[in-house]
Design a protein around this motif. Structure first.
Motif, short mmCIF file in Angstrom:
data_model
loop_
_atom_site.label_atom_id
_atom_site.label_comp_id
_atom_site.label_asym_id
_atom_site.label_seq_id
_atom_site.Cartn_x
_atom_site.Cartn_y
_atom_site.Cartn_z
N THR A 267 0.84 -1.30 0.04
CA THR A 267 -0.20 -0.16 -0.04
C THR A 267 0.92 1.15 0.03
OG1 THR A 267 0.14 0.18 2.41
CG2 THR A 267 -1.77 -0.97 1.49
N MET A 268 0.09 2.29 -0.05
CA MET A 268 0.86 3.87 0.03
C MET A 268 -0.15 4.62 0.73
SD MET A 268 3.24 5.41 -3.01
CE MET A 268 2.12 6.58 -3.72
N GLY A 269 0.32 5.43 1.50
CA GLY A 269 -0.60 6.65 1.99
C GLY A 269 -1.59 6.12 3.17
N SER A 270 -2.61 7.04 3.26
CA SER A 270 -3.48 6.98 4.59
C SER A 270 -4.26 5.89 4.76
CB SER A 270 -3.96 8.29 4.61
OG SER A 270 -4.95 8.47 3.39
N ILE A 271 -4.52 5.09 3.54
CA ILE A 271 -5.28 3.92 3.72
C ILE A 271 -4.61 2.79 4.42
CG2 ILE A 271 -6.95 4.52 1.47
CD1 ILE A 271 -5.31 2.27 0.24
N GLY A 290 0.85 -10.26 5.77
CA GLY A 290 1.38 -8.96 6.21
C GLY A 290 1.27 -7.75 5.43
N LEU A 291 2.04 -6.72 5.55
CA LEU A 291 1.71 -5.39 4.87
C LEU A 291 2.98 -4.68 4.54
CD1 LEU A 291 -1.31 -3.05 4.93
CD2 LEU A 291 0.75 -2.15 5.37
N ALA A 292 3.03 -4.26 3.59
CA ALA A 292 4.26 -3.51 3.41
C ALA A 292 3.76 -2.02 2.91
CB ALA A 292 5.53 -3.85 2.50
N ARG A 293 4.11 -0.94 3.66
CA ARG A 293 3.59 0.24 2.84
C ARG A 293 4.98 1.11 2.40
NH1 ARG A 293 3.90 5.59 4.95
NH2 ARG A 293 4.69 4.61 7.28
N VAL A 315 0.76 -11.53 -3.44
CA VAL A 315 0.63 -10.11 -3.18
C VAL A 315 -0.52 -9.48 -3.74
CG1 VAL A 315 2.44 -9.80 -5.25
CG2 VAL A 315 2.19 -8.20 -3.42
N ILE A 316 -0.90 -8.55 -2.80
CA ILE A 316 -2.16 -7.68 -3.05
C ILE A 316 -1.59 -6.07 -3.18
CG2 ILE A 316 -4.62 -7.14 -2.48
CD1 ILE A 316 -4.61 -9.69 -0.87
N VAL A 317 -1.27 -5.61 -4.25
CA VAL A 317 -1.13 -4.31 -4.43
C VAL A 317 -2.50 -3.48 -4.49
CG1 VAL A 317 0.41 -2.69 -5.64
CG2 VAL A 317 0.82 -5.14 -5.59
N VAL A 318 -2.63 -2.42 -3.49
CA VAL A 318 -3.72 -1.65 -3.31
C VAL A 318 -3.35 -0.39 -3.84
CG1 VAL A 318 -5.44 -0.69 -1.90
CG2 VAL A 318 -4.42 -3.10 -1.32
N ASN A 319 -3.72 0.07 -5.02
CA ASN A 319 -3.25 1.31 -5.74
C ASN A 319 -4.58 2.41 -5.35
OD1 ASN A 319 -1.20 0.79 -7.56
ND2 ASN A 319 -2.42 -1.21 -7.51
N ARG A 320 -4.13 3.42 -5.04
CA ARG A 320 -5.10 4.59 -4.92
C ARG A 320 -5.13 5.40 -6.05
NH1 ARG A 320 -7.09 8.17 0.37
NH2 ARG A 320 -9.22 7.74 -0.01
N LEU A 330 2.02 1.42 -9.35
CA LEU A 330 2.66 0.71 -8.14
C LEU A 330 2.61 -0.76 -8.28
CD1 LEU A 330 3.66 1.01 -5.16
CD2 LEU A 330 1.19 0.93 -4.33
N SER A 331 1.53 -1.36 -8.79
CA SER A 331 1.49 -2.92 -9.14
C SER A 331 2.71 -3.08 -10.26
CB SER A 331 0.35 -3.28 -9.71
OG SER A 331 -0.91 -2.66 -9.23
N ALA A 332 3.09 -2.42 -11.30
CA ALA A 332 3.83 -2.54 -12.18
C ALA A 332 5.21 -2.54 -11.57
CB ALA A 332 3.83 -1.57 -13.44
N ASP A 333 5.57 -1.95 -10.48
CA ASP A 333 6.83 -1.77 -9.76
C ASP A 333 6.94 -2.93 -8.92
OD1 ASP A 333 8.00 0.55 -10.80
OD2 ASP A 333 6.61 1.95 -9.67
N VAL A 334 5.94 -3.13 -8.21
CA VAL A 334 5.87 -4.45 -7.42
C VAL A 334 6.39 -5.73 -8.28
CG1 VAL A 334 4.67 -5.94 -5.78
CG2 VAL A 334 4.57 -3.17 -5.54
#
Lengths: 385, 302
Positions: A267-271, A290-293, A315-320, A330-334
Motif C-alpha cells: 500500500t501507500m498513503g493513509s489507507i 502482512g503489509l508493506a507500505r 501479493v495484493i497491491v492496493v493502488n489508490r 505501483l503494481s507494475a513496480d511491485v
C-alpha cells in the motif's frame, strides 16, 4: 516539542524549520493551508524568506527554478490539476538538477470535479527525475519534508524532491506532531550557500543549453546516476534523522509482518492504517498475511520489495489511482521487483479509494478473501456506501 | 550620446549560432554592452536558445538560465527574489524572449511578473513570427504578412504588447530598433536604473523569415522607423515620449511611404496596391493616435 497540526500545517512547520530563501506557490484545494501558513510565517518574520505569489502553478515551479538556479533554497506545493499545469516545468527542474522541494497533496483529477484523495497526480511524476516520498500521517509529512531537503541538496543527488500525502485524511486532519528543535534541524540539513551547481556572474555559465545527442544522453545518464545515489542518500538521511529525532526512516518502506507471511499487501498513503488493522484481525484468525507500505516511491525500493516477495506466495497491491488499459504504476513496480528477484508470487492488483472513497478494514479483508478465492490480475474495488 | 561611449567589452561572443544578418544578435550585442557583465539572463525557447550554441560551449559571457517556453518571466521573478535574498542587489535580471514567447505563450507569466513589480528588465526581440520553428504566424505578425501558416497573408492584427504592458502601470516601457544603438544604450541603461519591471520591445529583422538578403538588416530596420511602421518611444512612469528619429515623424509629410519598407521583404511580395494602401492607412492611424496622446499630455501639462 509537540504540536497538534494537520498534515498541511506540519508541512509548513517543516518548511519553516528548513529556512528556505524563496517560496512560490499558487493556491489549489487541498494544498492551500500550507501556503497560507507559510505566508503567515513570512509576514510575521518568523521565516526570513521571499514569497512569490504567482499567477499559476506553471509560474510557481518556474519561479523556484529561477531561484534555485542562483543557489536559493526553495519550496512549493500543489495538488492535482495544479501539478499537471506545472508538469512541463517539473521536468525542467529535474533536468536542470535543481534541489527544489515540493509538497503534493494528492487529489483526484477532473472531470468530474473532485477535491478528494487519489494518487493519480502523484504517480504521473514517476518518470520525471524527482525523488518521491509518500507520507501517511502529519508526523511523516513533517519528518519527510525535512528529509527531502537532506536528499535533494546532497551533492551526490541534486534532484528535486517531493513529498506526497492524502487530501483531507492527512492534509486536514489534526494529529499530535513532534517537532525537531531548530538547532538540530540546522545540523541535519545541508549547509546553505555551498551548493556548486549555481549560476554566478563572477564565473558565467549557461544552464540548460542545447545538447547534441551524444552529450544529451550523457547528461541524462548523470541524472540516472543521481537517482540511484538517492537510494543510499535517502537511507542515510533517514537514519541520521532517526538519531536526531528518535524516529527512524532508514528503510524506504514500513513493514507489518512482512517477512513471515504467505500473502502481502502493498500500500501507500493513509489507507494503510485500515490495512494494518485488517492484517491484525486476519492474523488473529490464523491467516498468514502482512503489509508493506511504500514510503520512498522514487527511486523505487526494488531490492527491498523483491526480498519481501521471496518468502510470499501472493501479493495484493492496493493502488489508490484510476488507471485504464494497463496495470497501475505501483503494481507494475511491485511486479518488476518480483521479476528482478526471480520470484513469481500470485498477484492481485486492486484499484481502491478512487476519488476519496473510504477504504476500510472490511474492504482489505474482502480483498484478501478474493485473493484466497483465486482472484488474480487486476480489479477495481468500488466500495464506499 | 556619441557612439564612442559604447563599452568595448563584448559579452556576446564570436562563434554564436545565429543566421547571418540576424537582427536579434545585433540587438543583444548592444543590450549586453549597455548592461555589462553583472547581468543574469533568462531565455525561453526561442532562436536565442540555439544562438547560444550547443553544450558544453556558450556564446554568452553572462550567467544564463534556459527555461521552458511559457516560463521566462516567472523564472526571472524567482531569480531576482533569490538574488536579493542572497544579498545581490547590484545585478540585472534580464529576460530575453522572442515575440512568440512574449505576446503569446509567455504573456500570462509576464503579466503576473509586471503586476507583482519584480525588478526585471524584460526584452522582447520581435521578429514577428515563430522563426525558430520555421516562420509560423505569431500574435505579433503584422497584418497581411506571409508566414508558413498564413500562406496568403495574416488575416489578423499585430498585438500591441508595449501598450498592454503600459496598461500594467509598470515604471518603464520602451521600443528598440537595431539601427539605432545609441537609443538602445540610453533606454537599456535607463531601464536598469529603475526598480520594478521594465518592458522593452525591440524590432528584430529576420532575413530568412522576412525573405530578404541578409545585408539589408540595418537598412530595413531603419526604414521601419523612417516610414513610421516602427515607432521609437518610451513610456516613463506613464509619460509617453517619442525618441530618436521618431520625434520628428508626427508630421506625415516627414515619413517615407510604407511601401519602401514593404517592398524589400519577400513576406510582403504578394500584396496588392490596395493592401499597401491599407497598411499605410493603419500606420497613419497609429500616428494620429500618438499625436492625440501627445496633445493630451500637453493639455495636462505633462
Amino acid at each position: 516539542m509537540k504540536k497538534v497540526l494537520t498534515g498541511n500545517y506540519a508541512a509548513a512547520y517543516a518548511v519553516r524549520a528548513a529556512e528556505p530563501d524563496v517560496i512560490s506557490a499558487y493556491p489549489i484545494t487541498p494544498q492551500t493551508p500550507i501556503i497560507e501558513k507559510l505566508s503567515e510565517f513570512v509576514d510575521s518574520g518568523e521565516l526570513d524568506a521571499r514569497f512569490v505569489r504567482v499567477e499559476s502553478e506553471h509560474s510557481a515551479m518556474a519561479a523556484v527554478i529561477g531561484a534555485s538556479s542562483v543557489g536559493a533554497r526553495t519550496y512549493t506545493a500543489t495538488s492535482s490539476q495544479g501539478l499537471f499545469y506545472m508538469y512541463e516545468v517539473c521536468w525542467w527542474a529535474a533536468g536542470a538538477r535543481l534541489p527544489i522541494v515540493m509538497g503534493v497533496v494528492t487529489r483526484a483529477l477532473g472531470p468530474p470535479w473532485s477535491i478528494w484523495s487519489e494518487h493519480t497526480d502523484f504517480y504521473a511524476m514517476r518518470d520525471s527525475g524527482w525523488v518521491m516520498y509518500f507520507a501517511d500521517s502529519a508526523q511523516e509529512v513533517y519528518d519527510l519534508t525535512l528529509q527531502a531537503y537532506m536528499v535533494a541538496e546532497h551533492p551526490d543527488v541534486l534532484l528535486p524532491t517531493m513529498v506526497g500525502w492524502d487530501a483531507f485524511e492527512v492534509s486536514h486532519t489534526y494529529e499530535p506532531v513532534e517537532l525537531v528543535p531548530l538547532d538540530r534541524v540546522r545540523r541535519l540539513l545541508p549547509e546553505k550557500g555551498v551548493r556548486e551547481n549555481v549560476l554566478r556572474d563572477e564565473e558565467p555559465a549557461s544552464l540548460g543549453n542545447l545538447a547534441y545527442p551524444d552529450d544529451y544522453i550523457k547528461i541524462r545518464y548523470g541524472l540516472r546516476r543521481a537517482m540511484e545515489a538517492a537510494r543510499r542518500v535517502a537511507r542515510d538521511a533517514g537514519a541520521k534523522f532517526g538519531e536526531a529525532a528518535g524516529r527512524d526512516y532508514s528503510s524506504p518502506l514500513e513493514c507489518v509482518h512482512c517477512g513471515d507471511s504467505d500473502v502481502l499487501f502493498v500500500t501507500m498513503g493513509s489507507i494503510t492504517g485500515e490495512g494494518v488493522e485488517a492484517v491484525r484481525r486476519l492474523r488473529e484468525k490464523g491467516e498468514s498475511v502482512g503489509l508493506a507500505r511504500i514510503r520512498l516511491y522514487r527511486p523505487f525500493p526494488y531490492e527491498d520489495v523483491g526480498e519481501l516477495l521471496e518468502s510470499a506466495k501472493g501479493v495484493i497491491v492496493v493502488n489508490r489511482a484510476s488507471r485504464f488499459g494497463g496495470y497501475a504504476a505501483l503494481s507494475a513496480d511491485v511486479m518488476a521487483a518480483a521479476a528482478a528477484r526471480g520470484v513469481a508470487p500470485g498477484m492481485l492488483e486492486v484499484v481502491a479509494g478512487v476519488g476519496g472513497v473510504d477504504v476500510r478494514m472490511e474492504d482489505f479483508i474482502g480483498m484478501y478473501e478474493r485473493f484466497r478465492a483465486g482472484a488474480r490480475g487486476s480489479m477495481w474495488w468500488i466500495g464506499g456506501r | 550620446m556619441a557612439h564612442r561611449v559604447f563599452p568595448k567589452e563584448e559579452l556576446l561572443l564570436k562563434g554564436h549560432a545565429a543566421c547571418p544578418g540576424c537582427g536579434a544578435t545585433v540587438l543583444l550585442r548592444h543590450v549586453l554592452k549597455a548592461l555589462g557583465p553583472k547581468t543574469y539572463m533568462v531565455i525561453p525557447a526561442s532562436c536565442s536558445s540555439v544562438i547560444a550554441g550547443p553544450y558544453p560551449k556558450t556564446a554568452f559571457s553572462v550567467p544564463l538560465l534556459h527555461i521552458a517556453f511559457a516560463a521566462s518571466a516567472a523564472a526571472a521573478s524567482g531569480m531576482v527574489e533569490a538574488l536579493e535574498k542572497l544579498g545581490r542587489r547590484d545585478v540585472n535580471v534580464v529576460v530575453w524572449a522572442g515575440d512568440g514567447g512574449t505576446v503569446d505563450i509567455g504573456l500570462q507569466a509576464l503579466s503576473g511578473a509586471a503586476e507583482r513589480g519584480h525588478n526585471i528588465i524584460y526584452i522582447c526581440y520581435d521578429n514577428e513570427a515563430y522563426m525558430n520553428t520555421g516562420i509560423q504566424k505569431s500574435g505579433s505578425t503584422p497584418p497581411k504578412a506571409w508566414t508558413t501558416t498564413t500562406p496568403t497573408g495574416n488575416p489578423g492584427f499585430k498585438k500591441d504588447l508595449p501598450s498592454i504592458m503600459a496598461a500594467h502601470r509598470i515604471p518603464y516601457v520602451a521600443t528598440l530598433n537595431p539601427a539605432y544603438p545609441n537609443d538602445i544604450l540610453y533606454k537599456v541603461r535607463k531601464a536598469a536604473s529603475i526598480r520594478g519591471l521594465k518592458y522593452l520591445h525591440a524590432l528584430s529583422p529576420c532575413p530568412p523569415g522576412w525573405r530578404y538578403d541578409s545585408r539589408l538588416t540595418v537598412k530595413i530596420a531603419r526604414l521601419a522607423v523612417e516610414t513610421g511602421v516602427w515607432v521609437l518611444y518610451e513610456v516613463d512612469h506613464g509619460v509617453f515620449r517619442l525618441t530618436g528619429p521618431s520625434k520628428h515623424l508626427v508630421d506625415k509629410s516627414r515619413r517615407k511611404p510604407v511601401v519602401e519598407y514593404l517592398k524589400l521583404q519577400g513576406r510582403f511580395r504578394h500584396l496588392s496596391e490596395e493592401d499597401v494602401e491599407e497598411i499605410q492607412r493603419m500606420v497613419d492611424e497609429n500616428w494620429e493616435r500618438i499625436s492625440e496622446i501627445l496633445k493630451d499630455q500637453e493639455k495636462r501639462g505633462v
